[in-house]
Design an enzyme around this catalytic site. Structure first.
Site, short mmCIF file in Angstrom:
data_model
loop_
_atom_site.label_atom_id
_atom_site.label_comp_id
_atom_site.label_asym_id
_atom_site.label_seq_id
_atom_site.Cartn_x
_atom_site.Cartn_y
_atom_site.Cartn_z
N ASP A 9 -25.45 -13.65 -92.89
CA ASP A 9 -26.45 -12.58 -92.84
C ASP A 9 -25.75 -11.34 -92.28
OD1 ASP A 9 -29.05 -11.26 -92.66
OD2 ASP A 9 -28.90 -11.62 -90.50
N ALA A 11 -27.58 -7.87 -90.29
CA ALA A 11 -28.11 -7.41 -89.00
C ALA A 11 -28.51 -8.59 -88.11
CB ALA A 11 -29.30 -6.49 -89.21
N LYS A 50 -37.73 -5.97 -96.71
CA LYS A 50 -38.47 -5.16 -95.75
C LYS A 50 -39.91 -4.85 -96.16
CE LYS A 50 -35.08 -5.48 -93.08
NZ LYS A 50 -35.06 -6.79 -92.41
N ASP A 183 -29.46 -15.43 -88.21
CA ASP A 183 -30.05 -15.28 -86.87
C ASP A 183 -31.56 -15.28 -86.88
OD1 ASP A 183 -30.86 -11.98 -86.26
OD2 ASP A 183 -29.86 -12.54 -88.11
#
Length: 264
Positions: A9, A11, A50, A183
């Site tokens: 991934d 960010a 998003k 994450d």
């Protein structure tokens, strides 16, 4: 079993320690409309495309009820698209400042490449957003072999399509010869849905939600408790392994390669 590739991934995993770039923007676009959302709420859908993240926020019962109290109706698709357009506009202005590789990432990636592994990546950012992040990250020394965004496939996380496209572009198969590292809960689901070994990284993650300074200065007992909560959350959502930092990844690879683990 030989691991041939790792799909990271972005960010919160390889850049932007704590995944702070989108967080404040999500909070801001709701606050502007008189609806307060918490850091925890804003982070919960992290890792999704998003616009799907904005939609997921509006579907949370507390937020939906607060929206209805303010506006007299539940959030509509028009509301979602309006907020997303505003989110994009703000995010584009700050993204270059949130592309610094997390400590240890460049060194681990270099070591993996020395072992002959290929490096891919997936993200919840759009292609246009990643054009900014990837360019800045490359200037600072991090560049995966392949970058796939939700714009490049039919749907983003938790669907496995970005991982499949990585596999095709990297020329790696079967999928259990690859590791997905992320994450967020959506990263864990993406990796499992793709039939990959799935690893959750804790420090620097969106799930932990701490800045590097906060993690370094927090009482060690309190930090350990918070990390354990994140570890359990990753495992509950499909992680085969969890690591505290990226430096633990090579040990995971060695465990997989030395033993006959079966992905279940």
């Amino acid at each position: 079993m030989k691991i041939e590739a790792v799909i990271f991934d972005w960010a919160g995993t390889t850049v932007d320690y704590g995944c702070f770039a989108p967080l404040e923007v999500f909070i801001k676009i709701f606050r502007k409309r008189g609806v307060k959302i918490t850091d925890e709420e804003a982070r919960k859908p992290m890792g999704l495309l998003k616009i799907d993240h904005v939609r997921a926020l509006t579907e949370m019962p507390r937020i939906a009820n607060e929206w209805e109290r303010v506006f007299g109706h539940l959030p509509t698709e028009a509301d979602i698209h309006e907020m997303y357009e505003e989110f994009e506009e703000i995010l584009f202005t700050i993204l270059p400042h949130y592309a610094t590789p997390i400590d240890g990432v460049k060194e681990v990636v270099a070591s993996l490449r020395k072992r002959g592994l290929k490096i891919g990546s997936t993200t919840g950012y759009t292609r246009e957003m990643m054009d900014i992040v990837a360019k800045e990250a490359e200037i600072q020394g991090y560049k995966p072999d392949v970058l796939v965004t939700p714009d490049d496939v039919s749907a983003g996380r938790p669907y496995p399509w970005m991982c499949y496209k990585n596999a095709m572009e990297l020329g790696v198969y079967p999928m259990n010869h690859m590791i997905k590292v992320g994450d967020t809960v959506s990263d864990m689901k993406e990796g499992r849905n793709a039939g990959m070994w799935t690893v959750g990284v804790i420090l620097g993650s969106s799930e932990l939600g701490l800045s590097e300074w906060a993690a370094e200065t927090m009482d060690p007992v309190e930090l350990r408790e918070k990390m354990e909560v994140v570890r359990k959350r990753f495992v509950e959502n499909g992680a085969h392994f969890t690591i505290e930092t990226m430096q633990g990844l090579e040990n995971v690879i060695e465990q997989i390669e030395k033993q006959e683990f079966i992905i279940s």
